[in-house]
Design a protein around this motif. Structure first.
Motif, PDB file in Angstrom:
ATOM      1  N   ASP A  77       0.799  -1.226   0.000  1.00 27.44           N
ATOM      2  CA  ASP A  77       0.000   0.000   0.000  1.00 27.44           C
ATOM      3  C   ASP A  77       0.836   1.281   0.000  1.00 27.44           C
ATOM      4  OD1 ASP A  77      -2.290  -1.438  -0.163  1.00 27.44           O
ATOM      5  OD2 ASP A  77      -2.904  -1.187   1.927  1.00 27.44           O
ATOM      6  N   LEU A  78       2.152   1.166   0.206  1.00 29.00           N
ATOM      7  CA  LEU A  78       3.047   2.305   0.025  1.00 29.00           C
ATOM      8  C   LEU A  78       3.508   2.438  -1.421  1.00 29.00           C
ATOM      9  CD1 LEU A  78       5.373   2.169   3.179  1.00 29.00           C
ATOM     10  CD2 LEU A  78       3.581   3.849   2.672  1.00 29.00           C
ATOM     11  N   GLY A  79       3.239   1.401  -2.227  1.00 26.53           N
ATOM     12  CA  GLY A  79       3.687   1.399  -3.607  1.00 26.53           C
ATOM     13  C   GLY A  79       4.968   0.637  -3.841  1.00 26.53           C
ATOM     14  N   ASN A 124       5.830  -6.621   2.605  1.00 22.78           N
ATOM     15  CA  ASN A 124       4.683  -6.055   3.304  1.00 22.78           C
ATOM     16  C   ASN A 124       4.879  -4.571   3.585  1.00 22.78           C
ATOM     17  OD1 ASN A 124       6.204  -5.813   5.690  1.00 22.78           O
ATOM     18  ND2 ASN A 124       5.232  -7.570   6.694  1.00 22.78           N
ATOM     19  N   LEU A 125       3.918  -3.971   4.281  1.00 22.65           N
ATOM     20  CA  LEU A 125       3.916  -2.532   4.509  1.00 22.65           C
ATOM     21  C   LEU A 125       5.114  -2.066   5.333  1.00 22.65           C
ATOM     22  CD1 LEU A 125       2.050  -0.150   3.805  1.00 22.65           C
ATOM     23  CD2 LEU A 125       0.901  -0.511   5.996  1.00 22.65           C
ATOM     24  N   PHE A 126       5.709  -2.967   6.114  1.00 27.15           N
ATOM     25  CA  PHE A 126       6.833  -2.622   6.983  1.00 27.15           C
ATOM     26  C   PHE A 126       8.180  -3.002   6.373  1.00 27.15           C
ATOM     27  CE2 PHE A 126       3.050  -3.431   9.543  1.00 27.15           C
ATOM     28  CZ  PHE A 126       2.897  -2.184  10.143  1.00 27.15           C
ATOM     29  N   GLY A 127       8.175  -3.387   5.096  1.00 24.43           N
ATOM     30  CA  GLY A 127       9.414  -3.683   4.390  1.00 24.43           C
ATOM     31  C   GLY A 127       9.939  -5.088   4.580  1.00 24.43           C
ATOM     32  N   ALA A 128       9.191  -5.955   5.258  1.00 19.78           N
ATOM     33  CA  ALA A 128       9.623  -7.346   5.414  1.00 19.78           C
ATOM     34  C   ALA A 128       9.443  -8.069   4.078  1.00 19.78           C
ATOM     35  CB  ALA A 128       8.818  -8.037   6.502  1.00 19.78           C
ATOM     36  N   ILE A 129      10.484  -8.785   3.672  1.00 20.45           N
ATOM     37  CA  ILE A 129      10.509  -9.446   2.368  1.00 20.45           C
ATOM     38  C   ILE A 129      10.414 -10.954   2.539  1.00 20.45           C
ATOM     39  CG2 ILE A 129      11.944  -9.944   0.344  1.00 20.45           C
ATOM     40  CD1 ILE A 129      13.257  -7.188   0.786  1.00 20.45           C
ATOM     41  N   ALA A 130       9.486 -11.570   1.805  1.00 25.47           N
ATOM     42  CA  ALA A 130       9.460 -13.027   1.662  1.00 25.47           C
ATOM     43  C   ALA A 130      10.228 -13.355   0.392  1.00 25.47           C
ATOM     44  CB  ALA A 130       8.028 -13.541   1.582  1.00 25.47           C
ATOM     45  N   GLY A 131      11.337 -14.085   0.539  1.00 24.54           N
ATOM     46  CA  GLY A 131      12.194 -14.358  -0.606  1.00 24.54           C
ATOM     47  C   GLY A 131      12.654 -15.792  -0.660  1.00 24.54           C
ATOM     48  N   SER A 180       1.225  -8.591   9.293  1.00 22.99           N
ATOM     49  CA  SER A 180       1.572  -9.094  10.623  1.00 22.99           C
ATOM     50  C   SER A 180       2.747 -10.064  10.582  1.00 22.99           C
ATOM     51  CB  SER A 180       0.363  -9.776  11.267  1.00 22.99           C
ATOM     52  OG  SER A 180       0.046 -10.973  10.579  1.00 22.99           O
ATOM     53  N   GLY A 181       3.227 -10.378   9.372  1.00 22.58           N
ATOM     54  CA  GLY A 181       4.354 -11.291   9.230  1.00 22.58           C
ATOM     55  C   GLY A 181       3.957 -12.713   8.926  1.00 22.58           C
ATOM     56  N   GLY A 182       2.665 -12.990   8.730  1.00 27.92           N
ATOM     57  CA  GLY A 182       2.244 -14.320   8.290  1.00 27.92           C
ATOM     58  C   GLY A 182       2.680 -14.571   6.861  1.00 27.92           C
ATOM     59  N   ILE A 183       3.169 -15.769   6.584  1.00 28.37           N
ATOM     60  CA  ILE A 183       3.735 -16.107   5.275  1.00 28.37           C
ATOM     61  C   ILE A 183       3.040 -17.344   4.708  1.00 28.37           C
ATOM     62  CG2 ILE A 183       5.835 -16.935   4.090  1.00 28.37           C
ATOM     63  CD1 ILE A 183       7.463 -15.289   6.072  1.00 28.37           C
ATOM     64  N   VAL A 184       2.758 -17.319   3.411  1.00 26.80           N
ATOM     65  CA  VAL A 184       2.266 -18.500   2.714  1.00 26.80           C
ATOM     66  C   VAL A 184       3.233 -18.854   1.599  1.00 26.80           C
ATOM     67  CG1 VAL A 184      -0.170 -18.114   3.251  1.00 26.80           C
ATOM     68  CG2 VAL A 184       0.815 -17.120   1.157  1.00 26.80           C
ATOM     69  N   GLY A 185       3.142 -20.083   1.130  1.00 28.60           N
ATOM     70  CA  GLY A 185       4.001 -20.526   0.047  1.00 28.60           C
ATOM     71  C   GLY A 185       3.786 -21.986  -0.238  1.00 28.60           C
ATOM     72  N   MET A 186       4.811 -22.626  -0.751  1.00 29.68           N
ATOM     73  CA  MET A 186       4.706 -24.050  -1.042  1.00 29.68           C
ATOM     74  C   MET A 186       5.979 -24.767  -0.617  1.00 29.68           C
ATOM     75  SD  MET A 186       6.477 -25.258  -3.901  1.00 29.68           S
ATOM     76  CE  MET A 186       7.592 -24.484  -5.058  1.00 29.68           C
ATOM     77  N   ILE A 193      -0.347 -19.025  -2.398  1.00 28.03           N
ATOM     78  CA  ILE A 193       0.533 -18.025  -2.999  1.00 28.03           C
ATOM     79  C   ILE A 193       0.286 -16.602  -2.540  1.00 28.03           C
ATOM     80  CG2 ILE A 193      -0.926 -17.750  -5.057  1.00 28.03           C
ATOM     81  CD1 ILE A 193       1.648 -17.610  -6.721  1.00 28.03           C
ATOM     82  N   GLY A 194      -0.919 -16.287  -2.067  1.00 31.85           N
ATOM     83  CA  GLY A 194      -1.218 -14.929  -1.640  1.00 31.85           C
ATOM     84  C   GLY A 194      -2.021 -14.909  -0.358  1.00 31.85           C
ATOM     85  N   ILE A 195      -1.823 -13.861   0.471  1.00 29.26           N
ATOM     86  CA  ILE A 195      -2.537 -13.732   1.735  1.00 29.26           C
ATOM     87  C   ILE A 195      -2.815 -12.256   1.996  1.00 29.26           C
ATOM     88  CG2 ILE A 195      -0.367 -13.682   3.058  1.00 29.26           C
ATOM     89  CD1 ILE A 195      -1.857 -15.116   5.340  1.00 29.26           C
ATOM     90  N   ASN A 196      -4.001 -11.957   2.574  1.00 31.97           N
ATOM     91  CA  ASN A 196      -4.297 -10.590   2.974  1.00 31.97           C
ATOM     92  C   ASN A 196      -4.366 -10.489   4.495  1.00 31.97           C
ATOM     93  OD1 ASN A 196      -6.840 -11.569   3.742  1.00 31.97           O
ATOM     94  ND2 ASN A 196      -7.917 -10.654   2.003  1.00 31.97           N
ATOM     95  N   ASP A 197      -4.640  -9.289   5.008  1.00 24.94           N
ATOM     96  CA  ASP A 197      -4.605  -9.084   6.456  1.00 24.94           C
ATOM     97  C   ASP A 197      -5.823  -9.649   7.171  1.00 24.94           C
ATOM     98  OD1 ASP A 197      -2.109  -7.917   6.451  1.00 24.94           O
ATOM     99  OD2 ASP A 197      -2.884  -5.877   6.224  1.00 24.94           O
ATOM    100  N   ALA A 198      -6.810 -10.126   6.411  1.00 26.71           N
ATOM    101  CA  ALA A 198      -7.939 -10.842   6.997  1.00 26.71           C
ATOM    102  C   ALA A 198      -7.669 -12.340   7.026  1.00 26.71           C
ATOM    103  CB  ALA A 198      -9.214 -10.545   6.209  1.00 26.71           C
ATOM    104  N   ASP A 199      -6.433 -12.726   6.712  1.00 23.52           N
ATOM    105  CA  ASP A 199      -6.011 -14.133   6.675  1.00 23.52           C
ATOM    106  C   ASP A 199      -6.767 -14.949   5.636  1.00 23.52           C
ATOM    107  OD1 ASP A 199      -3.993 -13.858   8.543  1.00 23.52           O
ATOM    108  OD2 ASP A 199      -5.298 -14.313  10.239  1.00 23.52           O
ATOM    109  N   GLN A 200      -7.197 -14.296   4.568  1.00 23.53           N
ATOM    110  CA  GLN A 200      -7.691 -15.036   3.407  1.00 23.53           C
ATOM    111  C   GLN A 200      -6.494 -15.445   2.562  1.00 23.53           C
ATOM    112  OE1 GLN A 200     -10.583 -11.947   1.999  1.00 23.53           O
ATOM    113  NE2 GLN A 200     -11.936 -13.728   1.805  1.00 23.53           N
TER     114      GLN A 200
END
Length: 315
Positions: A117-119, A159-166, A204-210, A245-252
């Motif tokens: 959301d910061l771009g 995410n909004l706080f700059g945490a990277i899932a890599g 919040s730092g929750g991560i999804v993936g495979m 592959i994707g997650i939002n802040d409502a944990d969908q």
């Protein structure tokens, strides 16, 4: 970003591995999907999610794929022109824009995820020696992200706080996940896995993936901010398995799975309940991200084997 027929996210590779995109500027082309198909009719059935679908194709491209959407409706992904590598792009204010910060990407492959959301955008680009590097870009400022000591790197989400899932991989091609936060790297490895590929991160730092023990069968996962893992497997998936592959802040959580006929279909998981989605008329559907309003983006494959970007709005 491309999985062994489980497709891409701006974002890296598995077994037959991950690729994505970046490049120049163009106007938007958008068309509604055909109505009245079996997939749309099925949307009234229990367990099938109801959405209004819209196709978005980069002008003149032979392939368009979206890997991310924010709460303002800005999109990022990749496109391909015939005879060229994939290129990272964004879609904002009704217009596509190809990305090429500082001329780094040239005629080599690249792709973009995000924006948050910061771009902030993230993704990867390939250098002249065919090594892959991650990147983040905010307000025109571009930074290469490499995970030290490894051949290839990719940034899949930020995410909004700059945490990277890599993710990184070396000559053996096995992916290993990384959470980079405040300059510190934390390994992301599903317990007992051979390879783990983080693909999405929430604020919040929750991560999804495979993850996988055999690259021919993948499993989704969720890792909460405290580091606890849980597996995600679509009950009706075939031998090819599931990718979250994707997650939002409502944990969908969104992702896709392979059926017994080796075709891919989308799913969205809300509070532990799974619903299924297929773009009307598509042969295969790959949701890749979901924003805070439940709007889903991704891509679908038509009967001519062409990939098209889509936006699915809840209804």
């Amino acid at each position: 970003m491309s999985y062994p027929r489980i497709p891409r996210r701006p974002i890296a590779r598995i077994a037959s591995l991950l690729l994505a995109t970046l490049a120049g500027t163009a106007g938007a082309a958008a068309a509604p999907l055909p109505a009245g198909t079996a997939a749309e009719t099925a949307a009234s059935s229990s367990g099938v999610a109801r959405y209004a679908y819209r196709t978005l194709d980069y002008p003149g491209a032979s392939s368009t794929k979206f890997w991310g959407i924010n709460d303002f409706g800005d999109l990022a992904g990749e496109y391909r022109l015939d005879g060229s590598p994939i290129h990272a792009m964004t879609y904002r204010n009704g217009r596509f824009e190809s990305l090429d910060p500082d001329g780094l990407f040239g005629d080599r492959g690249s792709a973009s995820g995000g924006p948050n959301d910061l771009g902030t955008l993230c993704g990867f680009y390939t250098d002249e020696s065919q090594r892959q590097h991650g990147f983040v870009q905010l307000w025109g400022l571009f930074e290469t992200v490499d995970f030290a000591g490894h051949l290839n790197s990719n940034c899949d989400d930020v995410n909004l706080f700059g945490a990277i899932a890599g993710v990184y991989w070396d000559a053996d091609g096995i992916q290993h996940g990384v959470l980079r936060r405040y300059g510190h790297d934390t390994p992301i490895e599903f317990p007992g896995s051979l390879g783990t590929y983080p693909l999405g991160i929430d604020n919040s730092g929750g991560i999804v993936g495979m993850w996988y023990t055999d690259p021919r069968t993948t499993h989704g996962f969720y890792r909460n901010a405290a580091g606890r893992y849980s597996a995600i497997d679509v009950p009706i998936a075939g031998p090819g398995g599931t990718v979250s592959i994707g997650i939002n802040d409502a944990d969908q959580i969104v992702g896709y799975y392979m059926d017994a006929a080796n075709h891919y279909h989308g799913f969205v998981q809300t509070r532990g309940k799974t619903a299924y989605l297929d773009v009307p008329g598509a042969v295969q559907t790959f949701p890749t991200h979901i924003n805070g309003f439940g709007v889903i983006v991704g891509y679908y494959v038509d009967s001519a084997n062409h990939s098209h970007g889509f936006v699915a709005t809840p209804r």
